[in-house]
Scaffold this motif. Structure first.
Motif, PDB file in Angstrom:
ATOM      1  N   LYS A   1      -3.904  -5.196  34.778  1.00 55.08           N
ATOM      2  CA  LYS A   1      -2.496  -5.070  34.386  1.00 55.08           C
ATOM      3  C   LYS A   1      -2.100  -6.163  33.384  1.00 55.08           C
ATOM      4  O   LYS A   1      -1.047  -6.789  33.500  1.00 55.08           O
ATOM      5  CB  LYS A   1      -1.591  -5.127  35.618  1.00 55.08           C
ATOM      6  CG  LYS A   1      -1.881  -4.036  36.635  1.00 55.08           C
ATOM      7  CD  LYS A   1      -1.117  -4.250  37.916  1.00 55.08           C
ATOM      8  CE  LYS A   1      -1.520  -3.218  38.959  1.00 55.08           C
ATOM      9  NZ  LYS A   1      -0.892  -3.472  40.275  1.00 55.08           N
ATOM     10  N   ASN A   2      -3.009  -6.407  32.442  1.00 55.10           N
ATOM     11  CA  ASN A   2      -2.793  -7.390  31.385  1.00 55.10           C
ATOM     12  C   ASN A   2      -2.638  -8.810  31.911  1.00 55.10           C
ATOM     13  O   ASN A   2      -2.076  -9.679  31.234  1.00 55.10           O
ATOM     14  CB  ASN A   2      -1.565  -7.015  30.536  1.00 55.10           C
ATOM     15  CG  ASN A   2      -1.757  -5.699  29.816  1.00 55.10           C
ATOM     16  OD1 ASN A   2      -2.845  -5.416  29.301  1.00 55.10           O
ATOM     17  ND2 ASN A   2      -0.712  -4.881  29.795  1.00 55.10           N
ATOM     18  N   GLN A   3      -3.118  -9.048  33.129  1.00 54.67           N
ATOM     19  CA  GLN A   3      -3.091 -10.384  33.710  1.00 54.67           C
ATOM     20  C   GLN A   3      -4.505 -10.821  34.063  1.00 54.67           C
ATOM     21  O   GLN A   3      -5.367  -9.993  34.373  1.00 54.67           O
ATOM     22  CB  GLN A   3      -2.229 -10.395  34.974  1.00 54.67           C
ATOM     23  CG  GLN A   3      -0.731 -10.499  34.726  1.00 54.67           C
ATOM     24  CD  GLN A   3      -0.317 -11.912  34.324  1.00 54.67           C
ATOM     25  OE1 GLN A   3      -0.949 -12.900  34.712  1.00 54.67           O
ATOM     26  NE2 GLN A   3       0.726 -12.005  33.515  1.00 54.67           N
TER      27      GLN A   3
ATOM     28  N   SER B   1      -4.606 -18.043  35.542  1.00 52.58           N
ATOM     29  CA  SER B   1      -3.663 -16.972  35.214  1.00 52.58           C
ATOM     30  C   SER B   1      -3.688 -16.846  33.699  1.00 52.58           C
ATOM     31  O   SER B   1      -4.453 -17.538  33.017  1.00 52.58           O
ATOM     32  CB  SER B   1      -2.247 -17.296  35.719  1.00 52.58           C
ATOM     33  OG  SER B   1      -1.690 -18.358  34.978  1.00 52.58           O
ATOM     34  N   SER B   2      -2.846 -15.990  33.169  1.00 50.04           N
ATOM     35  CA  SER B   2      -2.829 -15.821  31.713  1.00 50.04           C
ATOM     36  C   SER B   2      -2.299 -17.057  30.998  1.00 50.04           C
ATOM     37  O   SER B   2      -2.537 -17.243  29.806  1.00 50.04           O
ATOM     38  CB  SER B   2      -1.975 -14.602  31.342  1.00 50.04           C
ATOM     39  OG  SER B   2      -2.553 -13.430  31.872  1.00 50.04           O
ATOM     40  N   SER B   3      -1.585 -17.940  31.733  1.00 46.76           N
ATOM     41  CA  SER B   3      -0.971 -19.097  31.087  1.00 46.76           C
ATOM     42  C   SER B   3      -1.438 -20.434  31.648  1.00 46.76           C
ATOM     43  O   SER B   3      -0.960 -21.478  31.211  1.00 46.76           O
ATOM     44  CB  SER B   3       0.563 -19.011  31.221  1.00 46.76           C
ATOM     45  OG  SER B   3       0.932 -18.942  32.593  1.00 46.76           O
TER      46      SER B   3
ATOM     47  N   LEU C   1      -4.620 -14.531  42.483  1.00 45.47           N
ATOM     48  CA  LEU C   1      -5.829 -14.245  43.258  1.00 45.47           C
ATOM     49  C   LEU C   1      -6.005 -12.747  43.397  1.00 45.47           C
ATOM     50  O   LEU C   1      -5.034 -12.007  43.608  1.00 45.47           O
ATOM     51  CB  LEU C   1      -5.736 -14.877  44.650  1.00 45.47           C
ATOM     52  CG  LEU C   1      -5.642 -16.398  44.720  1.00 45.47           C
ATOM     53  CD1 LEU C   1      -5.578 -16.858  46.174  1.00 45.47           C
ATOM     54  CD2 LEU C   1      -6.815 -17.068  44.007  1.00 45.47           C
ATOM     55  N   ILE C   2      -7.251 -12.307  43.299  1.00 46.50           N
ATOM     56  CA  ILE C   2      -7.561 -10.887  43.450  1.00 46.50           C
ATOM     57  C   ILE C   2      -8.868 -10.766  44.218  1.00 46.50           C
ATOM     58  O   ILE C   2      -9.671 -11.708  44.267  1.00 46.50           O
ATOM     59  CB  ILE C   2      -7.679 -10.196  42.074  1.00 46.50           C
ATOM     60  CG1 ILE C   2      -7.543  -8.678  42.196  1.00 46.50           C
ATOM     61  CG2 ILE C   2      -8.990 -10.564  41.375  1.00 46.50           C
ATOM     62  CD1 ILE C   2      -7.383  -7.967  40.853  1.00 46.50           C
ATOM     63  N   SER C   3      -9.056  -9.629  44.849  1.00 41.19           N
ATOM     64  CA  SER C   3     -10.332  -9.311  45.478  1.00 41.19           C
ATOM     65  C   SER C   3     -10.724  -7.904  45.088  1.00 41.19           C
ATOM     66  O   SER C   3     -10.005  -6.942  45.376  1.00 41.19           O
ATOM     67  CB  SER C   3     -10.238  -9.418  47.007  1.00 41.19           C
ATOM     68  OG  SER C   3     -11.409  -8.903  47.605  1.00 41.19           O
TER      69      SER C   3
ATOM     70  N   ASP D   1      -6.799  -5.694  46.170  1.00 37.34           N
ATOM     71  CA  ASP D   1      -5.441  -6.228  46.229  1.00 37.34           C
ATOM     72  C   ASP D   1      -5.404  -7.577  45.531  1.00 37.34           C
ATOM     73  O   ASP D   1      -6.443  -8.185  45.250  1.00 37.34           O
ATOM     74  CB  ASP D   1      -4.964  -6.366  47.674  1.00 37.34           C
ATOM     75  CG  ASP D   1      -3.444  -6.493  47.755  1.00 37.34           C
ATOM     76  OD1 ASP D   1      -2.762  -6.029  46.821  1.00 37.34           O
ATOM     77  OD2 ASP D   1      -2.939  -7.054  48.743  1.00 37.34           O
ATOM     78  N   SER D   2      -4.173  -8.030  45.245  1.00 36.34           N
ATOM     79  CA  SER D   2      -3.993  -9.293  44.551  1.00 36.34           C
ATOM     80  C   SER D   2      -2.678  -9.924  44.979  1.00 36.34           C
ATOM     81  O   SER D   2      -1.776  -9.243  45.476  1.00 36.34           O
ATOM     82  CB  SER D   2      -3.998  -9.093  43.033  1.00 36.34           C
ATOM     83  OG  SER D   2      -2.901  -8.274  42.645  1.00 36.34           O
TER      84      SER D   2
END
Length: 647
Positions: A160-162, A495-497, A549-551, A556-557
């Motif tokens: 999702k662009n992240q 993260s993106s930033s 965080l994602i798995s 899920d994230s």
């Protein structure tokens, strides 16, 4: 008069047989070996009393196990305890029982010998299911922690662009203080010393030595619930700006963990990632005005309603499709979070468009808690020796253990030993026998070595140089079981930033694989191969930036602020030598080992003998660390003393 007690039973000694005591602690000239006070061989005659105490050892048909057991020993001279709570070892039986007594650090080393962390220490507090919230909650955990670092696996996913950090390729670290505390409580010792309040010790961790296990699940049933517009959904006037009905959390109910708080809210009893399996029935009717139709201006449109999962009143992007079919979705929650549902109204640009009727007739829910598997440090540390870990502890901080009364063990650095309390023994001085200039089994260059993932590398090794050209060129004095980080660093995005520079703790190998898919197109893929038995020391520091965080496994994230970031400060042997061994090196570079004759030593002096002080002789105008003291009688004894220069 001498008295020997074995397992609290008074033995019969040969009065004419002398007993020599050799009092010593860890040899300052040998980092690795740990030494203890011991006696010369004591020969017990085979009297009726001694045969009984020895359980018939040496007699025809004897079944005594004493040569293989720990025999508690006390030795008194003129009622003064010279060895107390020692260890007797029977070496041989002939016309006598021949044994030696040991005391000091041997009791600790014997206690932990052939013991392993995974088998003999209770690590219950570190066992957990691996999921998004166990990773997050570990950032403040005192026993284990998922320290964010690059472990050379599939560390990131873009969704999702992240940019997300993939927890499937994170491992937890166990706190070394926790292991040291367990050693104390398990084996009945109390460790004391300034090192235990040192920040480097308090923030000292060891990584889980292999990748995570397979996924697991645990079902948590929630009774089927009949819901209606006014209860579960709590629908009020729609907000057309975002098309989401507002949520009014009902605070009129007492929260009970793990149960429905009312007919629309559920408070979870534990953190984790869950699969929500559901089936719902319902209908949403919308209407709009048709000004040109004078007979029936109202038009009705039937829609299949979709509910949205809310966590603590916050709308998520997770949909429940009320279509009389079986569906499932994954979501993560922390302890005490409240889940509920809201209906997102559909907005269409028609005159007087609005919801006419919403009827959810049934919503059946069933929840499975899922995880990436159970993490249990006992399983992976089953072969890691307690004694091996204890030696790593001594090496990390350059410590000498000195046994005190009541099973207390004092740990001192070389600096602390050199600058310790002064005891004036000038009245016991009876001359110097000799002065030696080399001590221990050292070379000109003495290596402290890590393990490495690549052969023939040495970038984090340390060494002690001894300025004595008469020694051999070099030797290894410490070979750790612990791996060191890779030589290069990487930028690690959380993260993106937000990002930071990370060291690499290699637990996976990456392999680039070229394959041809079913359409005949060549594709390049990265395979990750597990590496096992890779132990790393690591530190943790707070990063207040964003982390997503994602798995992949759990689908899920969660977005968060604040996390534990890796730090390797002071863990390289090259820095450990600089920080903890400079005083040690100073002694080796200017070795003066004096054999000093001592007079009038009494059993009381021996009882009060201390290795945690500095001895001063006015006749020499020098300060010394006592290294060894053989003692046989009160007339004259010779002690081995190492000269030190106090700061």
């Amino acid at each position: 008069m001498k008295e020997l007690y074995l397992n609290n039973q008074l033995c019969e000694l040969n009065p004419s047989d002398p007993i020599q005591y050799n009092f010593q602690v860890n040899d300052i000239g040998d980092v690795e070996s740990r030494q203890a006070t011991f006696t010369s061989t004591i020969s017990l005659p085979k009297t009726k009393t001694n045969i009984r105490i020895m359980e018939g050892l040496g007699l025809v048909g004897d079944v005594s196990r004493l040569p293989y057991d720990k025999i508690n020993a006390h030795l008194f001279e003129d009622t003064i305890p010279v060895i107390y709570n020692g260890w007797a070892i029977i070496g041989e039986t002939n016309e006598n029982y021949n044994l030696n007594l040991y005391s000091g650090i041997v009791d600790l080393f014997k206690a932990i010998e052939n013991k392993t962390i995974g088998v003999d220490l209770d690590l219950t507090e570190t066992k957990h299911n691996k999921d998004l919230y166990s990773v997050y909650n570990s950032f403040t955990n005192e026993n284990y922690r998922y320290i964010i670092a690059d472990y050379n696996g599939k560390s990131h996913i873009v969704s999702k662009n992240q940019i997300f950090v993939n927890i499937d390729y994170l491992v937890p670290s166990i706190r070394c203080k926790y292991l040291i505390d367990k050693i104390q409580s398990t084996f009945g010792f109390e460790f004391i010393g300034s090192v235990f309040s040192n920040e480097s010790y308090l923030n000292w961790w060891m990584t889980y030595p292999k990748p995570s296990p397979e996924m697991s699940d645990d079902s948590i049933p929630i009774e089927p619930v009949l819901v209606s517009t006014g209860s579960v959904l709590n629908l009020i006037n729609p907000t057309y700006e975002d098309g989401v009905s507002e949520i009014n959390m009902n605070n009129g109910f007492t929260a009970v963990e793990g149960q429905w708080l009312n007919d629309r809210e559920y408070k979870v009893s534990k953190a984790g990632t869950f699969t929500l399996k559901y089936k719902g029935k319902g209908l949403a009717k919308y209407y709009w005005e048709e000004p040109n139709d004078q007979t029936d201006p109202r038009r009705i449109d039937n829609r299949t309603p979709n509910l949205t999962l809310c966590i603590n009143g916050n709308v998520t992007d997770k949909k429940l499709y009320i279509d009389n079919k079986d569906f499932e979705l994954n979501f993560s929650v922390n302890i005490g979070n409240i889940i509920s549902f809201v209906y997102e109204e559909i907005y269409e640009n028609r005159p007087s468009w609005g919801l006419y009727e919403l009827d959810i007739t049934e919503l059946n829910l069933f929840i499975y808690q899922i995880s990436s598997g159970t993490i249990d440090f006992k399983d992976v540390l089953i072969d890691f020796g307690v004694k091996d870990f204890f030696k790593e502890f001594l090496w990390q901080f350059g410590l000498t253990p000195i046994v005190k009364e009541n099973n207390k063990v004092l740990f001192l650095t070389t600096d602390e030993r050199i600058n310790a309390e002064i005891v004036n023994w000038s009245d016991k001085y009876n001359g110097r026998l000799s002065e030696n200039y080399t001590y221990g089994n050292y070379a000109q260059r003495n290596w402290f070595k890590h393990k490495y993932n690549e052969e023939n590398t040495s970038y984090n090794n340390g060494f002690l140089d001894v300025e004595n050209h008469n020694l051999e060129d070099e030797k290894d004095i410490i070979q750790s079981k612990i791996y060191t980080i890779e030589e290069e660093k990487k930028t690690f995005k959380t993260s993106s930033s937000n990002s930071f520079e990370t060291n690499i703790y290699k637990l996976w190998n990456r392999e680039i694989v070229q394959e041809v898919n079913e359409k005949g197109v060549e594709i390049i893929d990265i395979k990750y191969k597990d590496l096992s038995n890779r132990y790393y020391f690591i530190r943790s520091k707070i990063n207040t930036g964003e982390i997503n965080l994602i798995s992949e496994k759990l689908s899920d994230s969660i977005p968060l602020n604040n996390f534990s970031q890796e730090d390797y400060s002071g863990l390289e042997f090259k820095n450990i030598v600089l920080n903890s061994y400079q005083s040690y090196q100073g002694i080796l570079n200017d070795s003066r080992i004096h054999q000093i004759k001592l007079k009038n030593l009494t059993p009381v002096d021996i009882q009060n003998l201390r290795f945690d002080v500095v001895y001063y002789f006015e006749q020499e105008q020098q300060y010394y660390i006592l290294n060894k003291l053989p003692y046989q009688n009160q007339k004259e004894n010779v002690g081995e003393f190492i000269r030190v220069i106090r700061k």
